[in-house]
Design a protein around this motif. Structure first.
Motif, mmCIF file in Angstrom:
data_model
loop_
_atom_site.group_PDB
_atom_site.id
_atom_site.type_symbol
_atom_site.label_atom_id
_atom_site.label_comp_id
_atom_site.label_asym_id
_atom_site.label_seq_id
_atom_site.Cartn_x
_atom_site.Cartn_y
_atom_site.Cartn_z
ATOM 1 N N VAL A 88 43.805 34.756 52.179
ATOM 2 C CA VAL A 88 42.777 34.900 53.318
ATOM 3 C C VAL A 88 41.983 36.216 53.318
ATOM 4 N N ALA A 89 42.901 37.164 53.163
ATOM 5 C CA ALA A 89 42.125 38.390 53.044
ATOM 6 C C ALA A 89 41.267 38.887 51.993
ATOM 7 N N ASN A 90 41.536 38.307 50.886
ATOM 8 C CA ASN A 90 40.636 38.284 49.915
ATOM 9 C C ASN A 90 39.452 37.771 49.941
ATOM 10 N N MET A 91 39.324 36.409 50.740
ATOM 11 C CA MET A 91 38.096 35.725 50.881
ATOM 12 C C MET A 91 37.221 36.080 51.952
ATOM 13 N N LEU A 92 37.793 37.089 52.859
ATOM 14 C CA LEU A 92 36.950 37.445 54.078
ATOM 15 C C LEU A 92 35.573 38.132 53.839
ATOM 16 N N GLY A 93 35.716 38.821 52.568
ATOM 17 C CA GLY A 93 34.376 39.614 52.259
ATOM 18 C C GLY A 93 33.283 38.972 51.307
ATOM 19 N N SER A 108 36.612 42.389 52.896
ATOM 20 C CA SER A 108 38.050 42.074 52.585
ATOM 21 C C SER A 108 38.875 43.076 52.930
ATOM 22 N N PRO A 109 39.898 42.963 53.588
ATOM 23 C CA PRO A 109 40.592 44.064 53.812
ATOM 24 C C PRO A 109 41.491 44.758 52.721
ATOM 25 N N THR A 110 41.754 43.618 51.800
ATOM 26 C CA THR A 110 42.286 44.061 50.443
ATOM 27 C C THR A 110 41.489 44.820 49.622
ATOM 28 N N ALA A 111 40.263 45.076 49.914
ATOM 29 C CA ALA A 111 39.188 45.716 49.053
ATOM 30 C C ALA A 111 39.548 47.235 49.686
ATOM 31 N N ASP A 112 40.461 47.660 50.656
ATOM 32 C CA ASP A 112 40.990 49.122 50.666
ATOM 33 C C ASP A 112 42.241 49.216 50.192
ATOM 34 N N PRO A 113 42.248 50.572 49.452
ATOM 35 C CA PRO A 113 43.512 50.806 48.845
ATOM 36 C C PRO A 113 44.492 50.993 49.842
ATOM 37 N N VAL A 114 44.299 51.533 51.349
ATOM 38 C CA VAL A 114 45.226 51.845 52.193
ATOM 39 C C VAL A 114 46.017 50.491 52.772
ATOM 40 N N ILE A 115 45.249 49.318 52.765
ATOM 41 C CA ILE A 115 45.923 48.009 52.990
ATOM 42 C C ILE A 115 46.699 47.604 51.799
ATOM 43 N N THR A 116 46.223 47.520 50.533
ATOM 44 C CA THR A 116 47.107 46.893 49.566
ATOM 45 C C THR A 116 48.207 47.798 49.390
ATOM 46 N N MET A 117 48.322 49.126 49.162
ATOM 47 C CA MET A 117 49.407 50.159 49.032
ATOM 48 C C MET A 117 50.268 49.925 50.190
ATOM 49 N N THR A 118 49.813 49.940 51.451
ATOM 50 C CA THR A 118 50.779 49.423 52.629
ATOM 51 C C THR A 118 51.896 48.139 52.158
ATOM 52 N N LEU A 119 51.052 47.002 51.863
ATOM 53 C CA LEU A 119 51.498 45.680 51.595
ATOM 54 C C LEU A 119 52.571 45.986 50.356
ATOM 55 N N LEU A 170 45.774 44.543 43.005
ATOM 56 C CA LEU A 170 45.189 43.806 44.150
ATOM 57 C C LEU A 170 43.819 44.505 44.581
ATOM 58 N N TYR A 171 43.990 45.806 44.947
ATOM 59 C CA TYR A 171 42.495 46.613 45.412
ATOM 60 C C TYR A 171 41.711 46.504 44.384
ATOM 61 N N GLY A 172 41.953 46.742 42.922
ATOM 62 C CA GLY A 172 40.924 47.032 41.855
ATOM 63 C C GLY A 172 40.344 45.850 41.844
ATOM 64 N N ASN A 173 40.825 44.546 41.735
ATOM 65 C CA ASN A 173 40.375 43.250 41.573
ATOM 66 C C ASN A 173 39.278 43.023 42.452
ATOM 67 N N GLU A 178 33.697 43.017 45.085
ATOM 68 C CA GLU A 178 32.630 43.056 46.155
ATOM 69 C C GLU A 178 31.662 44.026 46.093
ATOM 70 N N ILE A 179 31.761 44.839 45.128
ATOM 71 C CA ILE A 179 30.746 45.853 44.607
ATOM 72 C C ILE A 179 29.780 45.007 43.839
ATOM 73 N N LEU A 180 30.255 44.316 43.047
ATOM 74 C CA LEU A 180 29.265 43.421 42.205
ATOM 75 C C LEU A 180 28.326 42.415 43.198
ATOM 76 N N LEU A 181 29.223 42.082 43.962
ATOM 77 C CA LEU A 181 28.546 40.999 45.161
ATOM 78 C C LEU A 181 27.298 41.829 45.944
#
Length: 236
Positions: A88-93, A108-119, A170-173, A178-181
Motif C-alpha cells: 500500500v505504501a508503495n502504491m500511494l505515490g 509514497s512513504p517508502t520513497a523516503d529512506p527514513v521510513i524504509t530504514m526504520t522498517l 526498497l527505498y531505491g526502487n 517516482e522520479i521518472l513519473l
C-alpha cells in the motif's frame, strides 16, 4: 522537480509532516481492508474475504519456504501486515503527488529512506529479540562465534549490512520510479506534442511501477522471514 519536505522542529528534533501523514494514510488503508475482510466471515469466502485468505496462504507459503512452521507460525500476522503495508505504501505515490506551497505532501512513504530504514531496523531488531527469547541469551550469543571465534566481527558487520540492504533496496526502487513519473508528468504539461509523446510511456511506467511495488513488498517480506529464520531456527 525538487520540492522541500515540510519539517517541524520539536524538542531538538525535526519531524517530517508529509511522512507522518503518509504513514497514517497507509496504516488506515491496511486497517480498513483488514476490518472489511473479517467483518462477515463465511465458510465459503467470497470477495474481499477470499482476497484476504489468499494473502494469508501466500504469506504462509513464504514462511514455509524459509523455516519450519513450528518456528515460523508465530510470524504469520507479522508477514501479512508487512506485505500489505509495504505494498500500500508503495502504491500511494503512483496516481499523483500533492505539492502545496512548494512542499511535497503526498508521496509514497517508502520513497523516503527514513521510513524504509526504520522498517529495516524494526525487522532486524525483532529478529534479535526472538532469537534471544526462543534460544536464551547464552545460546543465542554463541551463534555469533560459530563456526570459529574470529567470525564475530564479520557477523556484526553482516547485521549492519542486512539492515542497510533491506531498507535501501526498497527505498531505491520506489524513489527511482517516482522520479521518472515526475519527469514524465512534467513533459505532459509543456505542449501538445510532448503530451502525446509522454502519455504512453507514463501509462506503461505506471503499470510497471505497480509490478515493481508488488515485487518489492514480496521481497521485503521474504527477507524478513529469512532473517527471522536465521535467528530462531535451531538448525542454523
Amino acid at each position: 522537480m525538487h520540492h522541500e519536505a515540510p519539517l517541524v522542529p520539536f524538542l531538538g528534533l525535526y519531524f517530517n509532516l508529509a511522512n507522518m501523514l503518509m504513514i497514517t494514510v497507509a496504516s488506515a488503508i491496511v486497517f480498513i481492508i483488514a476490518v472489511l475482510s473479517t467483518r462477515k466471515l463465511a465458510m465459503k469466502p467470497t470477495g474481499i474475504q477470499n482476497f484476504m485468505e489468499w494473502i494469508m496462504d501466500f504469506v504462509k507459503g513464504i514462511i514455509n519456504s524459509t523455516m519450519d512452521w513450528k518456528d515460523g507460525g508465530r510470524f504469520h500476522v507479522l508477514g501479512i501486515t508487512l506485505l500489505m503495508y509495504v505494498f500500500v505504501a508503495n502504491m500511494l505515490g503512483l496516481p499523483f503527488s500533492v505539492v502545496y506551497d512548494n512542499y511535497l505532501w503526498w508521496k509514497s512513504p517508502t520513497a523516503d529512506p527514513v521510513i524504509t530504514m526504520t522498517l529495516a531496523v524494526m525487522v532486524v531488531g525483532l529478529s534479535h529479540y526472538y532469537g534471544v527469547k526462543l534460544k536464551g541469551t547464552a545460546e543465542y550469543g554463541k551463534e555469533f562465534f560459530k563456526p570459529f571465534w574470529f567470525m564475530f566481527p564479520i557477523k556484526i558487520i553482516e547485521e549492519f549490512a542486512n539492515t542497510l540492504t533491506l531498507g535501501l533496496r526498497l527505498y531505491g526502487n520506489i524513489y527511482a520510479g517516482e522520479i521518472l513519473l515526475g519527469l514524465l508528468a512534467a513533459s505532459l504539461a509543456t505542449d501538445a506534442v510532448s503530451t502525446l509523446a509522454a502519455a504512453v510511456p507514463m501509462l506503461v511506467w505506471q503499470g510497471f511501477s505497480v509490478f515493481v511495488g508488488a515485487i518489492q513488498a514480496f521481497i521485503f517480506t521474504m527477507l524478513t522471514m529469512v532473517y527471522l529464520s536465521h535467528k530462531v531456527s535451531h538448525d542454523h
